[in-house]
Design an enzyme around this catalytic site. Structure first.
Site, PDB file in Angstrom:
ATOM      1  N   ASN B  91       0.827  -1.221   0.000  1.00 36.56           N
ATOM      2  CA  ASN B  91       0.000   0.000   0.000  1.00 36.56           C
ATOM      3  C   ASN B  91       0.854   1.261   0.000  1.00 36.56           C
ATOM      4  OD1 ASN B  91       0.829  -0.508   2.622  1.00 36.56           O
ATOM      5  ND2 ASN B  91      -1.002   0.390   3.542  1.00 36.56           N
ATOM      6  N   ASN B 277      -5.515  -1.204  13.121  1.00 37.89           N
ATOM      7  CA  ASN B 277      -6.474  -2.034  12.406  1.00 37.89           C
ATOM      8  C   ASN B 277      -5.834  -3.382  12.064  1.00 37.89           C
ATOM      9  OD1 ASN B 277      -8.857  -2.683  11.173  1.00 37.89           O
ATOM     10  ND2 ASN B 277      -8.330  -1.733   9.222  1.00 37.89           N
ATOM     11  N   ASP B 304       3.338  -5.889  11.503  1.00 37.62           N
ATOM     12  CA  ASP B 304       2.440  -4.861  10.955  1.00 37.62           C
ATOM     13  C   ASP B 304       2.965  -3.461  11.309  1.00 37.62           C
ATOM     14  OD1 ASP B 304       0.416  -3.617   9.593  1.00 37.62           O
ATOM     15  OD2 ASP B 304      -1.196  -4.230  10.949  1.00 37.62           O
TER      16      ASP B 304
END
Lengths: 330, 438
Positions: B91, B277, B304
């Protein structure tokens, strides 16, 4: 009391003290000259990121009657609407010498950030944040209940709490900051609260709140013998798909959860009918219930000024804290 | 190339041994090795040696968000955290959905030289969830992508997910799914439960993760493909993956360090440093993911790592970005939650943080046992050390560590990547960059 962010910032004695001071403030408002010199030279900023004419004017009236200088800072038409951050707004107000900031914001917790992120030293009053809390609304509701349900023969209720008072709150609890603050404050003051709503309009986790929960308004009104019924505003668009589809139609909502003439007649003689406003007449409350003799809806507005005078007074001129304020400061 | 003798290290927490690193490989392992002429000696008495850690889930932000992190700063942070390889999520801006972008990320990693940077390719073009990206082109590129993910977005369309799972079988790829049913999580701000009800923040229900994982394991079973579940966070998800593995589904799963340690109680102060998230869950979920990691239901700890510029967190909760940094704290958090609690041995930590992620990512040369002939990728940590997390002192450009001010056990003392020290005495050693790599 350093800030008022949540009804949970007040313990029983602290909350009773706010109500007592409000009662004294209300007494001064029956005089010919309503203005008190208490906060002369202090600056109160009304920082409103959401439109709310009634809450803003209530705070404005409260601050002005204490002789504070009032600055109304509305997000609309200011640099905020051009993307200025909450932090930069706070720094600006700090530089302008705000002693207290009364904040209304669409984001839950925004007042917590103003109070605790290190951006500003002002006292912060939560005037409604997202779907979180609206503590001065709960205080004025408690004040109204106390006057009607716990006043002594002389007419005042000083020093009293709401021990044993039975309150039904019906409506869109999920999205209601009024409901959250009321459940916390009324519990602190010893009242017994029952929330009534369709299951879709109650948050997951409501079972951990200090109250009862029901989906049947008739049962709550007949079986519970409430001393007060508070109806919450329901936005009609919540029935649409884009609004979340929380109930099938406004008509069905009104039939199952609206406080109409028939339901008002189920109430004990002394019970009062409340609404934080603004009302959707015909949806959550019928006109005859709203305008009946037992309705305190207009009186609540007036009580709001006295309660907000008390809060501003205690924050800015209170000197000694009324009571320890757990969670209120660090 | 350099020769290094590491003395007295407890390999996988076992008996002390020496390791001779030569020409990028582990030449010899055993007690009492003699230092060859000119060899650098690193004394590692009391330190635990593990194979270099492999992070299957990192956001390095470059290209496009160099204000948040660069490949250089992120991979340096990785080295300081004991990593020798990281998988960089897709991303970025532009999205890593073409051969050109994944090759660029790979090249930036090689230039930085701190760790092996393996690009993850997007599953769908622009992460938009509409059309498959050119998965084959990314697989055939110089970056040889094997892990594909729309991380940050769920491949929620069941047909698209099925096709992606099927398609990557041609080159032994894996789809790493960010499991989040989009309709159930519109506007979601935190875990849905008792705390969200009080805070008035819109809930992100466990079922939104579990429903997608349940669907995906059934899809993977149906088409016989490999599925990897990103950052699993709920007790129910652990149960579903456990069930799927028992059934023989080719599914693997990861958990983040923050989901091993933190709960949604932290949100009560509305500090967005805790906004992430999937969201922080409850204590029962924390216990379930620890148990799942211990019994092997969860294969991997992945960070993450999600750095953000300060302004993305210095605001009200709902306006804040989701994500936490994690590369420089992961091993300490795993020691604290899994090793010091007796749930994992150091050998099992080596599996969950090195061998298993390397295997899932089809990354040869990483995660190999600390034995003669293996590439010299290893980390030395001092399990007796304790330190207090200070984000300002970290290598990552992100200051959004949820562990700020927390005292954690275990400190990375040295990291060796392909035989060369990238970290010594807890400090980065400037990488040679180009030319040093084999």
């Amino acid at each position: 009391m350093r800030h008022l962010l949540s009804a949970a910032d007040l313990d029983r004695d602290g909350a009773v003290h706010v109500l007592d001071v409000a009662e004294q403030m209300a007494a001064t408002q029956r005089r010919e000259i309503k203005k008190l010199p208490t906060l002369r030279g202090r600056t109160v900023v009304n920082l409103f990121f959401e439109d709310s004419t009634r809450t803003r004017t209530s705070f404005e009236a409260a601050a002005k009657r204490l002789s504070a200088d009032v600055i109304n800072f509305s997000a609309k038409g200011s640099s905020v609407s051009k993307g200025e951050s909450l932090k930069d707004t706070a720094l600006t107000l700090e530089a302008m010498g705000a002693d207290a900031v009364v904040v209304r914001h669409s984001a839950s917790g925004a007042p917590h950030r103003l109070a605790h992120a290190g951006w500003s030293r002002s006292a912060v009053v939560n005037a409604g944040d997202g779907t979180h809390e609206h503590p001065t609304q709960a205080l004025l509701d408690a004040y109204t209940m106390r006057r009607h349900l716990r006043a002594a023969g002389s007419g005042h209720a000083l020093g009293r709490d709401l021990h044993g008072v039975r309150v039904v709150i019906v409506g869109d609890v999920l999205h209601s900051r009024v409901a959250r603050s009321n459940v916390l404050l009324l519990h602190t003051l010893g009242a017994h609260v029952t929330l009534v709503a369709p299951p879709t309009l109650l948050p997951v986790g409501v079972g951990t709140w200090p109250c009862e929960v029901s989906h049947d308004l008739d049962a709550a009104l007949t079986g519970g013998a409430p001393d007060a019924v508070m109806t919450l505003r329901v936005q009609a668009e919540r029935m649409t798909t884009t609004g979340g589809g929380f109930f099938p139609s406004a008509r069905e909502y009104s039939r199952r959860y609206g406080l109409d003439r028939r339901r008002a007649a189920l109430l004990p003689e002394h019970a009062i009918v409340m609404h934080p406003g603004p009302m959707n007449r015909g949806l959550e409350i019928s006109a005859d219930a709203a305008d009946s003799a037992r309705s305190t809806i207009v009186e609540q507005v007036g009580n709001g000024v006295a309660v907000r005078m008390a809060v501003l007074y205690l924050l800015l001129a209170g000197g000694e804290p009324a009571a320890p304020t757990p969670g209120g400061d660090s | 190339m350099s020769t290094t003798l590491v003395t007295g290290a407890r390999v996988l927490g076992g008996e002390p041994a020496d390791l001779l690193l030569r020409d990028g490989l582990i030449a010899e392992v055993g007690p009492g090795l003699a230092a060859p002429e000119g060899a650098e000696v690193v004394r590692a008495e009391g330190l635990v040696a593990l194979p270099g850690l492999v992070d299957l889930h990192t956001h390095l932000r470059e290209p496009g968000r160099e204000d948040a992190e660069t490949v250089e700063s992120g991979s340096r942070a990785a080295a300081l955290g004991g990593y020798t390889a990281v998988f960089a999520m897709a991303n970025t801006f532009p999205v890593a959905d073409t051969a050109g972008v994944v090759e660029q990320v790979q090249r930036l990693g090689e230039q930085a030289g701190w760790v092996q940077v393996r690009p993850v390719g997007a599953v769908t073009t622009g992460l938009a969830g509409q059309q498959l990206a050119e998965l084959g082109a990314m697989a055939d590129s110089a970056a040889a992508v094997r892990v594909f993910s729309d991380d940050g977005h769920c491949v929620s369309d069941a047909v698209l997910m099925r096709r992606a799972l099927e398609y990557v079988r041609a080159f032994d790829g894996v789809i790493a799914q960010h499991a989040q049913e989009p309709r159930l999580t519109e506007g979601a701000q935190m875990n849905e439960g008792a705390v969200s009800s009080v805070l008035g923040l819109r809930g992100w229900p466990s079922v939104a993760e579990e429903a997608v994982i349940a669907r995906d394991v059934l899809l993977a079973d149906h088409v016989g493909s490999r599925l990897h579940v990103c950052h699993l966070s709920t007790a129910g998800s652990v149960e579903i993956v456990r069930w799927a593995k028992a059934r023989g589904v080719r599914v693997t799963a990861e958990v983040t360090p923050h989901h091993l340690l933190l709960t949604d109680e932290l949100v009560r102060g509305y500090d967005p440093v805790y906004k992430v998230n999937p969201p922080l869950r409850t204590q029962a979920d924390v216990e379930a993911v620890r148990e799942g990691l211990a019994d092997g239901t969860i294969d991997v700890v992945a960070t993450d790592h999600a750095p953000h510029p300060v302004e993305a967190k210095d605001c009200e909760w709902s306006a804040a970005a989701m994500g936490m940094t994690g590369l420089e704290t992961a091993l300490s958090v795993v020691q604290s939650t899994m090793v010091d609690t007796g749930l994992l041995t150091w050998a099992e930590v080596a599996d969950r943080m090195s061998a298993a992620p390397a295997r899932i990512g089809r990354l040869a040369g990483q995660g190999a046992p600390l034995a003669a002939g293996s590439p010299a990728n290893l980390v030395l940590l001092d399990p007796a050390a304790r330190w207090t997390v200070e984000p300002e002192r970290m290598a990552t450009a992100g200051r959004n560590s949820p562990f700020r001010g927390t005292e954690l056990p275990g400190r990375v003392v040295a990291t060796f990547f392909r035989g060369r020290a990238t970290v010594l005495e807890g400090r980065p050693v400037h990488a040679g960059g180009e030319g040093e790599r084999p």
